[in-house]
Design an enzyme around this catalytic site. Structure first.
Site, PDB file in Angstrom:
ATOM      1  CD  GLU A   1      -4.664  18.784  -4.784  1.00  0.00           C
ATOM      2  OE1 GLU A   1      -3.853  19.736  -4.732  1.00  0.00           O
ATOM      3  OE2 GLU A   1      -4.304  17.588  -4.897  1.00  0.00           O
TER       4      GLU A   1
ATOM      5  CG  HIS B   1     -16.042  -7.137  13.297  1.00  0.00           C
ATOM      6  ND1 HIS B   1     -16.617  -8.292  13.775  1.00  0.00           N
ATOM      7  CD2 HIS B   1     -15.773  -6.371  14.391  1.00  0.00           C
ATOM      8  CE1 HIS B   1     -16.718  -8.226  15.095  1.00  0.00           C
ATOM      9  NE2 HIS B   1     -16.204  -7.073  15.492  1.00  0.00           N
TER      10      HIS B   1
ATOM     11  CE  LYS C   1       6.532  25.614   4.490  1.00  0.00           C
ATOM     12  NZ  LYS C   1       7.434  24.483   4.727  1.00  0.00           N
TER      13      LYS C   1
ATOM     14  CD  GLU D   1       4.201  14.820   1.927  1.00  0.00           C
ATOM     15  OE1 GLU D   1       4.130  15.824   2.677  1.00  0.00           O
ATOM     16  OE2 GLU D   1       3.408  14.603   1.003  1.00  0.00           O
TER      17      GLU D   1
ATOM     18  CE  LYS E   1       1.832  18.437  -5.242  1.00  0.00           C
ATOM     19  NZ  LYS E   1       2.509  19.473  -4.381  1.00  0.00           N
TER      20      LYS E   1
ATOM     21  N   GLY F   1       5.074  21.284   6.199  1.00  0.00           N
ATOM     22  CA  GLY F   1       3.607  21.211   6.186  1.00  0.00           C
ATOM     23  C   GLY F   1       3.075  20.149   7.137  1.00  0.00           C
ATOM     24  NE  ARG F   2       6.934  15.142   5.969  1.00  0.00           N
ATOM     25  CZ  ARG F   2       7.434  15.686   4.863  1.00  0.00           C
ATOM     26  NH1 ARG F   2       6.617  16.346   4.027  1.00  0.00           N
ATOM     27  NH2 ARG F   2       8.734  15.600   4.573  1.00  0.00           N
TER      28      ARG F   2
END
Ligand code: F6P
Length: 526
Positions: free
Chosen positions: A207, A379, A201, A348, A491, A262-263
């Site tokens: 990254e 398990h 965005k 977030e 960041k 974004g999410r």
């Protein structure tokens, strides 16, 4: 008047009362049970294993009314700038035509972009999109992180079984800056038949910038053809200028908008890999499912409003019953990434400690959301859930239809999912003192969500219900669910440390940070 701690007082009193009522007793109330079972778009929501009775439900609905829930909801759908810290609208519902009261210009932008997107998707899937040596695309590498990654990979995996997916390119996801991600994705790929989709965005996320640059270098080292970048790189971003500077061609940059968080963006061009995987028709079905959730959220009366009820239960569990976490347990391997997606969507959004006016909160807001796949989790961590000291709530996600036609496998899967919820609810009280090591207290609240089948409509509805649940919880807690200032500090702290790992002076660092930098440098001094 937003909810203050005093408003929670009645609920805290009820929390003490409900502790004296067993889940068995709650489940004896047939009227209650019927009111807590709801259906929408092929999804069945069963809240009966939640630890609420009629009085508590009334108190929770009263809390929602006092918080101005319906007014706040209508403001969102009308395009008011409810994301106050960033002065932005919150209109992801427009992406699936679920916000008729939003200004026309938003819908026009979405329609225009979707038309261009679908044309590109059809070209890629049909083989009409050709690389620089005139070969069709076989592999697509999606580069993005957070909301530019989690929703797309979840839905691609969840719906990869749909008919028509045989026409899809191989889709690879690269998110982490850990070179393992991009090395694994690029292994064995042919640059002539590979298309890169850079989704960001901001077009500024570290990254994604580093991964995209590495992808571009990989491509140029093997093709020595800078002019081919345009045919092998697509961009999805609000930052068209930065995308052009990276070398993307304008015709292959698909816009995002600031009014889509974004999410909340998988329904937009961010969902390009979903369209490539399942085709545009099935993607439209995904949007239909989400739109049904939008319409339900706006129109259903509060007592039958699924996202509102989900939020009321979750907030009750967190703020009044002091549950430390929410476990999302997917009893369908194709939904293995649902907890990861919901971690960003819920944590977030509502992992906040100041209210919309910047005042510190003195009540509990969103706790840890975690989860995994059943039956594997049984398990691994179910021992703690059944006999540990943690207070938790759980969402069980199951699919009734046996699309794989393995009846015995499927019925065991469902039997386990239902049984685990039963054990968490009713527990086991040993009769003999010598059997106390088998005590399971139970009384843990859970919601069971059963999809008729794992189809685009059901999945679209489910994910949009969670989006609106997040909105409702933000209203109840009086927080802004749509910004994420907390991620900036880490960041920014990484920037000088990156330079110090490479030799810069560390004297300004705190002793713990300086030690770790020095240790890294000692190991890598050669
Ligand atoms: O995690 C912070 C965040 O800004 C998320 O909200 C977002 O989804 C992600 O980073 C990626 O951001 P972008 O799409 O701008 O690269």
């Amino acid at each position: 008047m937003p909810n203050t701690p005093e408003h929670w007082a009645a609920l805290i009193t009820s929390a003490h009362r409900i502790d004296t009522i067993s889940s068995e007793q709650l489940l004896e109330d047939k009227v209650r049970n019927q009111a807590l079972r709801l259906n929408l778009a092929g999804c069945h929501f069963d809240f009966t294993r939640q630890r609420v009775d009629g009085q508590i439900l009334n108190e929770l609905h009263d809390l929602a009314r006092r918080a101005g829930m319906s007014t706040r909801r209508d403001a969102m759908f009308a395009g008011e700038k409810i994301n106050t810290s960033e002065n932005r609208e919150v209109l992801h519902s427009v992406l699936r035509d679920g916000a008729p009261n939003a200004p026309d210009r938003y819908r026009q932008d979405v329609a225009q972009t979707k038309k261009l997107l679908f044309a590109a998707v059809d070209d890629i899937r049909s083989g009409n999109w050709r690389g620089f040596t005139n070969k069709a695309i076989k592999d697509v590498v999606h580069i993005g992180i957070g909301g530019s990654h989690l929703g797309p990979e979840l839905v691609v995996n969840a719906l990869a079984h749909l008919p028509g997916s045989e026409n899809a390119p191989n889709i690879h996801f690269v998110a982490n800056i850990d070179a393992n991600d991009i090395n694994t994705a690029l292994l064995g790929l042919n640059p002539e038949t590979t298309l890169f989709v850079v989704v960001s965005k901001s077009f500024g996320t570290l990254e994604t910038q580093i991964n995209a640059a590495t992808a571009r270098s990989w491509f140029l080292e093997r093709t020595c053809n800078p002019k081919a970048i345009g045919q092998h790189f697509i961009g999805v971003t609000t930052n068209l200028e930065a995308a052009a500077q990276f070398g993307l061609e304008a015709r292959n940059i698909f816009p995002l908008w600031d009014w889509v968080g974004g999410r909340f963006s998988l329904w937009s061009a961010v969902g390009l890999p979903i369209m490539l995987q399942i085709g545009t028709t099935a993607f439209e079905q995904l949007l239909v499912g989400a739109k049904q959730a939008d319409e339900h959220f706006v129109n259903a009366p509060a007592e039958q409003n699924i996202p509102l009820l989900s939020a009321l239960m979750a907030t009750w569990n967190t703020t009044a019953l002091n549950c430390d976490s929410l476990a999302v347990l997917s009893y369908d391997q194709r939904l293995a990434l649902l907890p990861d997606f919901l971690q960003q969507l819920e944590m977030e959004s509502n992992g906040k400690s100041v209210d919309r006016n910047g005042e510190r909160l003195n009540y509990r807001t969103m706790q840890i959301l975690w989860g995994g796949c059943g039956t594997n989790g049984q398990h691994a961590y179910h021992q703690l859930l059944h006999q540990g000291t943690s207070r938790f709530a759980a969402d069980f996600i199951m699919v009734a239809g046996d699309s794989l036609k393995h009846k015995e496998h499927h019925q065991w899967l469902l039997a386990n999912g239902i049984a685990q919820g039963q054990a968490m609810t009713l527990g086991h009280q040993p009769t003999s003192p010598s059997e106390q090591h088998k005590l399971v207290i139970g009384q843990h609240p859970s919601t069971s969500i059963v999809l008729d089948e794992l189809g685009p409509i059901q999945l679209g509805c489910l994910l949009a219900i969670y989006e609106h649940k997040v909105f409702c919880q933000g209203v109840l807690w009086n927080i802004n669910s749509f910004d994420q200032w907390g991620v900036e500090l880490g960041k920014n702290l990484a920037l000088p440390i990156f330079d110090q790992l490479r030799g810069d002076d560390t004297s300004n660092q705190d002793p713990a940070t300086r030690h770790l930098i020095d240790h890294y440098r000692a190991i890598n001094q050669s």
